[in-house]
Scaffold this motif. Structure first.
Motif, PDB file in Angstrom:
ATOM      1  N   GLN A   1       6.077 -42.467 -17.705  1.00  0.00           N
ATOM      2  CA  GLN A   1       5.056 -41.593 -18.288  1.00  0.00           C
ATOM      3  C   GLN A   1       5.474 -40.126 -18.206  1.00  0.00           C
ATOM      4  OE1 GLN A   1       1.497 -42.555 -16.164  1.00  0.00           O
ATOM      5  NE2 GLN A   1       1.269 -44.577 -17.094  1.00  0.00           N
ATOM      6  N   THR A   2       6.046 -39.723 -17.055  1.00  0.00           N
ATOM      7  CA  THR A   2       6.501 -38.336 -16.903  1.00  0.00           C
ATOM      8  C   THR A   2       7.614 -38.016 -17.891  1.00  0.00           C
ATOM      9  OG1 THR A   2       5.931 -38.421 -14.543  1.00  0.00           O
ATOM     10  CG2 THR A   2       7.401 -36.663 -15.260  1.00  0.00           C
ATOM     11  N   ALA A   3       8.546 -38.973 -18.059  1.00  0.00           N
ATOM     12  CA  ALA A   3       9.646 -38.745 -19.006  1.00  0.00           C
ATOM     13  C   ALA A   3       9.126 -38.589 -20.429  1.00  0.00           C
ATOM     14  CB  ALA A   3      10.637 -39.904 -18.915  1.00  0.00           C
ATOM     15  N   ARG A   4       8.134 -39.418 -20.820  1.00  0.00           N
ATOM     16  CA  ARG A   4       7.573 -39.300 -22.161  1.00  0.00           C
ATOM     17  C   ARG A   4       6.890 -37.952 -22.358  1.00  0.00           C
ATOM     18  NH1 ARG A   4       6.303 -44.900 -21.466  1.00  0.00           N
ATOM     19  NH2 ARG A   4       4.222 -44.367 -20.718  1.00  0.00           N
ATOM     20  N   ARG A   5       6.166 -37.463 -21.326  1.00  0.00           N
ATOM     21  CA  ARG A   5       5.511 -36.163 -21.444  1.00  0.00           C
ATOM     22  C   ARG A   5       6.537 -35.036 -21.591  1.00  0.00           C
ATOM     23  NH1 ARG A   5       1.889 -38.144 -17.041  1.00  0.00           N
ATOM     24  NH2 ARG A   5      -0.042 -38.872 -18.038  1.00  0.00           N
ATOM     25  N   LEU A   6       7.636 -35.121 -20.803  1.00  0.00           N
ATOM     26  CA  LEU A   6       8.669 -34.099 -20.889  1.00  0.00           C
ATOM     27  C   LEU A   6       9.308 -34.070 -22.275  1.00  0.00           C
ATOM     28  CD1 LEU A   6      10.404 -34.420 -17.401  1.00  0.00           C
ATOM     29  CD2 LEU A   6       8.958 -32.558 -18.213  1.00  0.00           C
ATOM     30  N   VAL A   7       9.553 -35.268 -22.822  1.00  0.00           N
ATOM     31  CA  VAL A   7      10.134 -35.335 -24.171  1.00  0.00           C
ATOM     32  C   VAL A   7       9.193 -34.688 -25.181  1.00  0.00           C
ATOM     33  CG1 VAL A   7      10.791 -36.920 -26.035  1.00  0.00           C
ATOM     34  CG2 VAL A   7      11.563 -37.354 -23.698  1.00  0.00           C
ATOM     35  N   TYR A   8       7.896 -34.978 -25.052  1.00  0.00           N
ATOM     36  CA  TYR A   8       6.916 -34.393 -25.974  1.00  0.00           C
ATOM     37  C   TYR A   8       6.884 -32.868 -25.853  1.00  0.00           C
ATOM     38  CZ  TYR A   8       2.438 -33.315 -28.139  1.00  0.00           C
ATOM     39  OH  TYR A   8       1.457 -32.778 -28.926  1.00  0.00           O
ATOM     40  N   VAL A   9       6.946 -32.342 -24.598  1.00  0.00           N
ATOM     41  CA  VAL A   9       6.929 -30.891 -24.390  1.00  0.00           C
ATOM     42  C   VAL A   9       8.177 -30.253 -24.989  1.00  0.00           C
ATOM     43  CG1 VAL A   9       7.043 -29.100 -22.617  1.00  0.00           C
ATOM     44  CG2 VAL A   9       5.441 -30.994 -22.362  1.00  0.00           C
ATOM     45  N   VAL A  10       9.341 -30.893 -24.778  1.00  0.00           N
ATOM     46  CA  VAL A  10      10.591 -30.339 -25.305  1.00  0.00           C
ATOM     47  C   VAL A  10      10.565 -30.307 -26.836  1.00  0.00           C
ATOM     48  CG1 VAL A  10      13.074 -30.747 -25.510  1.00  0.00           C
ATOM     49  CG2 VAL A  10      11.957 -30.966 -23.288  1.00  0.00           C
TER      50      VAL A  10
ATOM     51  N   THR B   1       7.910 -30.237 -28.770  1.00  0.00           N
ATOM     52  CA  THR B   1       6.933 -29.229 -29.204  1.00  0.00           C
ATOM     53  C   THR B   1       7.513 -27.821 -29.099  1.00  0.00           C
ATOM     54  OG1 THR B   1       5.129 -30.666 -28.468  1.00  0.00           O
ATOM     55  CG2 THR B   1       4.607 -28.351 -28.819  1.00  0.00           C
ATOM     56  N   ALA B   2       8.189 -27.545 -27.969  1.00  0.00           N
ATOM     57  CA  ALA B   2       8.780 -26.215 -27.783  1.00  0.00           C
ATOM     58  C   ALA B   2       9.891 -25.962 -28.794  1.00  0.00           C
ATOM     59  CB  ALA B   2       9.316 -26.083 -26.362  1.00  0.00           C
ATOM     60  N   THR B   3      10.698 -27.003 -29.096  1.00  0.00           N
ATOM     61  CA  THR B   3      11.799 -26.847 -30.044  1.00  0.00           C
ATOM     62  C   THR B   3      11.285 -26.479 -31.433  1.00  0.00           C
ATOM     63  OG1 THR B   3      13.092 -28.468 -28.808  1.00  0.00           O
ATOM     64  CG2 THR B   3      13.791 -28.015 -31.062  1.00  0.00           C
ATOM     65  N   ILE B   4      10.121 -27.030 -31.799  1.00  0.00           N
ATOM     66  CA  ILE B   4       9.563 -26.737 -33.123  1.00  0.00           C
ATOM     67  C   ILE B   4       8.740 -25.457 -33.121  1.00  0.00           C
ATOM     68  CG2 ILE B   4       8.006 -27.606 -34.918  1.00  0.00           C
ATOM     69  CD1 ILE B   4       8.772 -30.426 -34.063  1.00  0.00           C
TER      70      ILE B   4
END
Length: 271
Positions: free
Chosen positions: A101-110, A112-115
């Motif tokens: 779950q933590t890995a999925r959240r980090l991927v989502y944050v990255v 979002t930040a990239t876009i």
């Protein structure tokens, strides 16, 4: 030996002999294997299975031969079966689930930040350029130096309106990822009474072999179940792909037996 002193197995054997029946004939009438009939007469409970199976088969045998059914419950001392501890085949440790779950959240944050960050920087740079251009144009119309206070430039009246309108912020829309949905269940078995079950996977490995209590339920996904043996058929309900199944074709001697074919359909077991 007086009849009351005999075991239930010997009483059934004597009743069968008096009726002139062989063990194979009794097995044919009761739809039981011959070795089960012989084990009942020897009181060899270990070769038969769970207590719920033994008592049900003894009652059927006694009813066929005219032996009082009450004698079965009084004479048989069958050891209670011990329920096995079940470990789900798809069990995932809690630490692993939290890490995923933590890995999925980090991927989502990255993502979002990239876009969002480049869009925000590009928007801000564009707005700053427009504001500077409008400010210079206003100062030139009023013959003011560029470094003059911005508040003085607002006296230009209508000329400052386009600049105010051009400063409307641009908002980048980031659509959240849709949640993952769990796969629909393929087979659901519910128990309204005590029942002995034996469930095996398609490769023959035992998934569960235990005495199930009333009110419990088992849910399986496609490809998990290869064969099922369910005692006390009247207390068993099976839903296959959302439809309640008619278990009549699968019942023999108060036991439900079926296999799951490669295409997911239920097939009765020959024996």
């Amino acid at each position: 030996m007086p009849e009351s002193a005999r075991g239930i197995g010997e009483r059934l054997r004597q009743a069968r002999i008096r009726a002139g029946l062989s063990t194979s004939e009794v097995g044919t009438r009761l739809k039981m294997p011959t070795h089960v009939i012989e084990a009942l007469e020897r009181e060899d409970w270990a070769k038969i299975g769970a207590p719920v199976f033994i008592r049900g088969q003894l009652r059927s045998y006694a009813k066929l031969l005219g032996v009082p059914v009450d004698a079965v419950a009084e004479s048989v001392a069958v050891p209670a079966a011990r329920a096995t501890e079940l470990v789900p085949r798809t069990y995932t440790p809690r630490v692993q689930r939290l890490a995923e779950q933590t890995a999925r959240r980090l991927v989502y944050v990255v993502i979002t930040a990239t876009i969002a960050v480049p869009v925000w920087l590009a928007t801000r740079s564009h707005l700053d350029t427009r504001v500077d251009a409008v400010s210079l144009d206003s100062n030139a119309d009023l013959n003011l130096p560029p470094a003059q206070d911005a508040a003085t430039s607002r006296v230009s009246g209508p000329a400052s309106a386009p600049a105010a309108q051009s400063q409307a912020p641009l908002v980048a829309s980031i659509t959240p990822m849709p949640p993952r949905t769990a796969p629909a269940s393929d087979l659901t078995v519910s128990f309204s009474g005590e029942s002995w079950v034996r469930l095996t996977a398609p490769d023959g490995s035992v998934i569960e072999q235990a005495l199930v209590q009333p009110g419990q339920q088992r849910v399986f996904q496609p490809g998990q179940i290869g064969k099922a043996v369910l005692g006390n058929a009247q207390a068993v309900s099976v839903r296959h792909r959302g439809q309640t199944m008619d278990l009549t074709p699968f019942i023999r001697a108060n036991v439900v037996r079926f296999t799951v074919s490669s295409d997911g359909s239920l097939q009765p077991v020959d024996r």
